[in-house]
Write a protein that holds these residues in place. Structure first.
Motif, PDB file in Angstrom:
ATOM      1  N   ASN A 178       3.806  13.511   4.607  1.00 58.76           N
ATOM      2  CA  ASN A 178       3.575  13.044   3.229  1.00 58.76           C
ATOM      3  C   ASN A 178       4.812  13.211   2.338  1.00 58.76           C
ATOM      4  OD1 ASN A 178       0.839  12.297   3.693  1.00 58.76           O
ATOM      5  ND2 ASN A 178       0.264  14.460   3.548  1.00 58.76           N
ATOM      6  N   ILE A 179       5.982  12.942   2.920  1.00 54.27           N
ATOM      7  CA  ILE A 179       7.239  13.062   2.172  1.00 54.27           C
ATOM      8  C   ILE A 179       7.762  11.664   1.829  1.00 54.27           C
ATOM      9  CG2 ILE A 179       9.624  13.902   2.215  1.00 54.27           C
ATOM     10  CD1 ILE A 179       8.722  16.005   4.248  1.00 54.27           C
ATOM     11  N   PRO A 180       7.870  11.330   0.557  1.00 54.50           N
ATOM     12  CA  PRO A 180       8.442  10.031   0.170  1.00 54.50           C
ATOM     13  C   PRO A 180       9.964  10.068   0.270  1.00 54.50           C
ATOM     14  CG  PRO A 180       7.904  11.269  -1.799  1.00 54.50           C
ATOM     15  CD  PRO A 180       7.484  12.125  -0.618  1.00 54.50           C
ATOM     16  N   ILE A 181      10.553   8.931   0.603  1.00 54.69           N
ATOM     17  CA  ILE A 181      12.002   8.862   0.811  1.00 54.69           C
ATOM     18  C   ILE A 181      12.600   7.769  -0.070  1.00 54.69           C
ATOM     19  CG2 ILE A 181      13.850   8.556   2.510  1.00 54.69           C
ATOM     20  CD1 ILE A 181      12.021  10.931   3.097  1.00 54.69           C
ATOM     21  N   LEU A 182      13.641   8.125  -0.804  1.00 61.39           N
ATOM     22  CA  LEU A 182      14.474   7.130  -1.465  1.00 61.39           C
ATOM     23  C   LEU A 182      15.405   6.571  -0.398  1.00 61.39           C
ATOM     24  CD1 LEU A 182      15.296   9.149  -4.713  1.00 61.39           C
ATOM     25  CD2 LEU A 182      13.744   7.191  -4.537  1.00 61.39           C
ATOM     26  N   TRP A 183      15.049   5.413   0.145  1.00 59.27           N
ATOM     27  CA  TRP A 183      15.665   4.868   1.350  1.00 59.27           C
ATOM     28  C   TRP A 183      16.795   3.912   0.984  1.00 59.27           C
ATOM     29  CZ3 TRP A 183      16.973   5.450   6.012  1.00 59.27           C
ATOM     30  CH2 TRP A 183      17.153   4.408   6.917  1.00 59.27           C
ATOM     31  N   ARG A 184      18.031   4.236   1.447  1.00 58.02           N
ATOM     32  CA  ARG A 184      19.235   3.494   1.036  1.00 58.02           C
ATOM     33  C   ARG A 184      19.990   3.008   2.262  1.00 58.02           C
ATOM     34  NH1 ARG A 184      24.599   4.452  -1.274  1.00 58.02           N
ATOM     35  NH2 ARG A 184      24.589   6.573  -0.444  1.00 58.02           N
ATOM     36  N   PRO A 185      19.517   1.959   2.924  1.00 59.46           N
ATOM     37  CA  PRO A 185      20.209   1.438   4.108  1.00 59.46           C
ATOM     38  C   PRO A 185      21.265   0.397   3.737  1.00 59.46           C
ATOM     39  CG  PRO A 185      18.178   0.247   3.794  1.00 59.46           C
ATOM     40  CD  PRO A 185      18.269   1.257   2.651  1.00 59.46           C
ATOM     41  N   ASN A 238       5.030   3.310   4.568  1.00 65.76           N
ATOM     42  CA  ASN A 238       4.731   3.108   3.149  1.00 65.76           C
ATOM     43  C   ASN A 238       5.191   4.267   2.283  1.00 65.76           C
ATOM     44  OD1 ASN A 238       2.879   5.018   3.973  1.00 65.76           O
ATOM     45  ND2 ASN A 238       1.130   4.056   2.962  1.00 65.76           N
ATOM     46  N   ASN A 239       6.040   5.125   2.844  1.00 67.99           N
ATOM     47  CA  ASN A 239       6.591   6.250   2.073  1.00 67.99           C
ATOM     48  C   ASN A 239       8.018   5.979   1.612  1.00 67.99           C
ATOM     49  OD1 ASN A 239       7.440   6.356   4.810  1.00 67.99           O
ATOM     50  ND2 ASN A 239       8.008   8.511   4.609  1.00 67.99           N
ATOM     51  N   LEU A 240       8.485   4.737   1.753  1.00 65.99           N
ATOM     52  CA  LEU A 240       9.879   4.402   1.431  1.00 65.99           C
ATOM     53  C   LEU A 240       9.981   3.691   0.082  1.00 65.99           C
ATOM     54  CD1 LEU A 240      11.169   3.055   4.872  1.00 65.99           C
ATOM     55  CD2 LEU A 240      11.069   5.423   4.059  1.00 65.99           C
ATOM     56  N   ILE A 241      10.990   4.090  -0.698  1.00 63.27           N
ATOM     57  CA  ILE A 241      11.383   3.391  -1.920  1.00 63.27           C
ATOM     58  C   ILE A 241      12.761   2.794  -1.637  1.00 63.27           C
ATOM     59  CG2 ILE A 241      11.976   3.671  -4.365  1.00 63.27           C
ATOM     60  CD1 ILE A 241       9.948   5.975  -4.458  1.00 63.27           C
ATOM     61  N   TRP A 242      12.869   1.477  -1.679  1.00 61.90           N
ATOM     62  CA  TRP A 242      14.042   0.765  -1.161  1.00 61.90           C
ATOM     63  C   TRP A 242      15.142   0.641  -2.222  1.00 61.90           C
ATOM     64  CZ3 TRP A 242      14.578  -1.645   3.797  1.00 61.90           C
ATOM     65  CH2 TRP A 242      13.498  -1.415   4.656  1.00 61.90           C
ATOM     66  N   ASN A 264       0.806  -1.212   0.000  1.00 55.63           N
ATOM     67  CA  ASN A 264       0.000   0.000   0.000  1.00 55.63           C
ATOM     68  C   ASN A 264       0.851   1.280   0.000  1.00 55.63           C
ATOM     69  OD1 ASN A 264      -2.378   1.545   0.065  1.00 55.63           O
ATOM     70  ND2 ASN A 264      -2.353   1.613   2.322  1.00 55.63           N
ATOM     71  N   PRO A 265       1.727   1.467  -0.999  1.00 55.75           N
ATOM     72  CA  PRO A 265       2.591   2.660  -1.004  1.00 55.75           C
ATOM     73  C   PRO A 265       1.788   3.954  -1.004  1.00 55.75           C
ATOM     74  CG  PRO A 265       2.599   1.568  -3.142  1.00 55.75           C
ATOM     75  CD  PRO A 265       1.895   0.651  -2.204  1.00 55.75           C
ATOM     76  N   SER A 266       2.353   4.978  -0.385  1.00 53.49           N
ATOM     77  CA  SER A 266       1.678   6.275  -0.314  1.00 53.49           C
ATOM     78  C   SER A 266       1.550   6.877  -1.713  1.00 53.49           C
ATOM     79  CB  SER A 266       2.456   7.228   0.587  1.00 53.49           C
ATOM     80  OG  SER A 266       3.668   7.623  -0.042  1.00 53.49           O
ATOM     81  N   PRO A 267       0.557   7.744  -1.920  1.00 54.20           N
ATOM     82  CA  PRO A 267       0.418   8.400  -3.230  1.00 54.20           C
ATOM     83  C   PRO A 267       1.672   9.143  -3.648  1.00 54.20           C
ATOM     84  CG  PRO A 267      -1.552   8.766  -1.905  1.00 54.20           C
ATOM     85  CD  PRO A 267      -0.541   8.131  -1.001  1.00 54.20           C
ATOM     86  N   GLN A 268       2.362   9.755  -2.676  1.00 56.23           N
ATOM     87  CA  GLN A 268       3.574  10.515  -3.006  1.00 56.23           C
ATOM     88  C   GLN A 268       4.714   9.576  -3.415  1.00 56.23           C
ATOM     89  OE1 GLN A 268       1.820  10.902  -0.099  1.00 56.23           O
ATOM     90  NE2 GLN A 268       0.716  12.768  -0.724  1.00 56.23           N
TER      91      GLN A 268
END
Length: 465
Positions: free
Chosen positions: A290-297, A333-337, A145-149
């Motif tokens: 409502n801030i999406p994050i390009l998440w790089r762990p 659900n605002n993370l792009i992995w 269920n990713p966020s709209p953003q």
């Protein structure tokens, strides 16, 4: 008879003298200059995998040429647009736009449009080439269920991948836009993306207030974040580190054992779980905005210099899955992995370190000191072949070939982000901030980046809200 022979000889000698006199008087006809001949073109005739969008087609002749403006309208390329024509010395450059993927194009230049010395007409030229094939990027994100953003951001990345490259900068050490502001100060343009780091999460001096991130996002900027994950140097220690006890960090690194961190009930597992809860709380603050994050762990894991990569691939992948599943439970659900690949990911012929397509949206690569565009292209192509359905990005770099040179070679990264120069941008009020030098990408480099029409700056970004 003798008299007749002598008369004939005298007549021949006279003809020779007349010929010599003619030469000495400069009356020998001047030879007509030869027409200029095409030696090569870029792209070459019959080339494949040519980039889409805008393209500069270069023609090289065997002698100096001109291309009078009167003939420019006669140059054509079906289903695309010729935007400009120029000539200098032996080269003609034809700028075209509107190239699309998986299409064959033919550039046609009629006879006489290109002129050589004495305005001798060059023969007609026809150059055909085929653009890169469509790459079928994974349609949806891996989170539930990713966020709209997050969807808007991912769709933006997909739409521009292979057509445009997004410019980016990294925060100085942690939680600011110092590098981006420095670039703007000296160029008048902001990069489109800014990186942040939860490196100080273990301490109490960094609040990770969301204001700076909100401001960036509200100005249509893209946000990416990594985590230099500091853990105790040893059990009970008040000193923290993310480097392992090797090389230059033998005395100040950590002996934290990731292989134990993924086993319930261990000291290491307790540390990891507490840290995951803490960082999830911080990431939720950005979700609430409502801030999406390009998440790089867990970046550069296979390099082995960080504790999360010190014990091999299996515990690292287990930690990635632990983080991913816990963040799902917390409804982040605002993370792009993003998985940051390393050459050591491949063991034998097996992609041993990769967590798997079900846990990763985008593939990043951190590269330093590769000054040849061909070397950068080789890095890009390795990843493109390994991950044909993933977006590939230059997630970190320093002292590499120019972005234009890389792009023209075929390394069409999704975005680019040089690492920060601590001394240059740590104090925005110091005289150091006025200098255009930089440890990894100076202002001359940035001017070249922004001169490329394929580069996206922040002022060109749409709203992704």
């Amino acid at each position: 008879m003798k008299k007749q022979i002598n008369t004939f000889l005298y007549y021949c000698m006279g003809l020779l003298l007349m010929a010599n006199c003619g030469e000495s008087n400069g009356k020998t006809p001047t030879p007509t200059p030869l027409a200029p001949e095409l030696i090569s073109s870029s792209p070459a005739n019959g080339a494949t995998n040519v980039l889409v969008g805008d393209l500069a087609i270069e023609l090289t002749y065997d002698k100096n040429i001109i291309a009078p403006s009167a003939g420019h309208s006669q140059i054509s390329i079906a289903n695309a647009t010729v935007t400009s024509v120029s000539a200098s010395l032996t080269k003609a450059t034809i700028q075209v736009s509107g190239l699309k993927k998986e299409k064959t194009y033919t550039l046609t230049i009629p006879k006489g449009v290109i002129l050589g010395p004495a305005k001798v007409e060059a023969p007609a030229v026809s150059i055909s080439f085929t653009t890169i094939a469509e790459q079928h990027i994974t349609a949806s994100l891996v989170i539930n269920n990713p966020s709209p953003q997050a969807i808007n951001l991912y769709n933006f990345l997909k739409e521009n991948y292979g057509k445009k490259i997004i410019s980016g900068t990294m925060a100085n050490a942690s939680w600011n836009t110092n590098e981006a502001d420095w670039v703007y100060k000296h160029t008048g343009k902001y990069p489109a993306l800014n990186g942040f780091d939860y490196i100080n999460l273990y301490g109490t001096w960094e609040s990770y207030n969301t204001t700076v991130v909100e401001n960036w996002w509200n100005n249509k900027g893209i946000v990416t974040a990594c985590w230099h994950w500091n853990v105790p140097c040893s059990q009970g220690s008040t000193n923290y580190a993310f480097y392992t006890k090797t090389g230059e960090h033998a005395s100040d690194g950590t002996d934290f054992d990731i292989s134990k961190a993924v086993i319930d009930g261990t000291y290491e597992n307790g540390i990891v779980k507490a840290n995951l809860q803490k960082i999830a709380d911080k990431l939720l603050l950005l979700k609430q905005k409502n801030i999406p994050i390009l998440w790089r762990p867990l970046h550069e894991a296979a390099g082995g210099w960080f504790w999360w990569g010190a014990k091999g691939a299996d515990p690292c992948k287990a930690l990635w899955e632990m983080m991913f599943n816990y963040f799902q439970e917390r409804e982040l659900n605002n993370l792009i992995w993003i998985w940051t690949a390393e050459p050591n990911d491949i063991v034998g012929s097996v992609n041993t370190w990769y967590p798997g397509d079900e846990y990763v949206d985008i593939i990043g690569r951190d590269i330093y000191n590769q000054t040849k565009a061909g070397s950068m292209l080789a890095e890009y192509n390795k990843l493109k072949n390994l991950y044909p359905e993933k977006i590939i990005t230059l997630s970190e770099f320093g002292n590499v070939a120019g972005i234009t040179e890389q792009w023209n070679a075929g390394a069409t990264w999704s975005w680019m982000m040089p690492w920060y120069d601590y001394n240059r941008t740590n104090n925005t009020s110091s005289s150091n901030y006025d200098s255009t030098d930089h440890q990894y990408a100076n202002i001359q480099y940035w001017n070249s980046v922004f001169a490329n029409p394929n580069v996206i700056t922040r002022d060109q970004m749409p709203s992704l809200k």
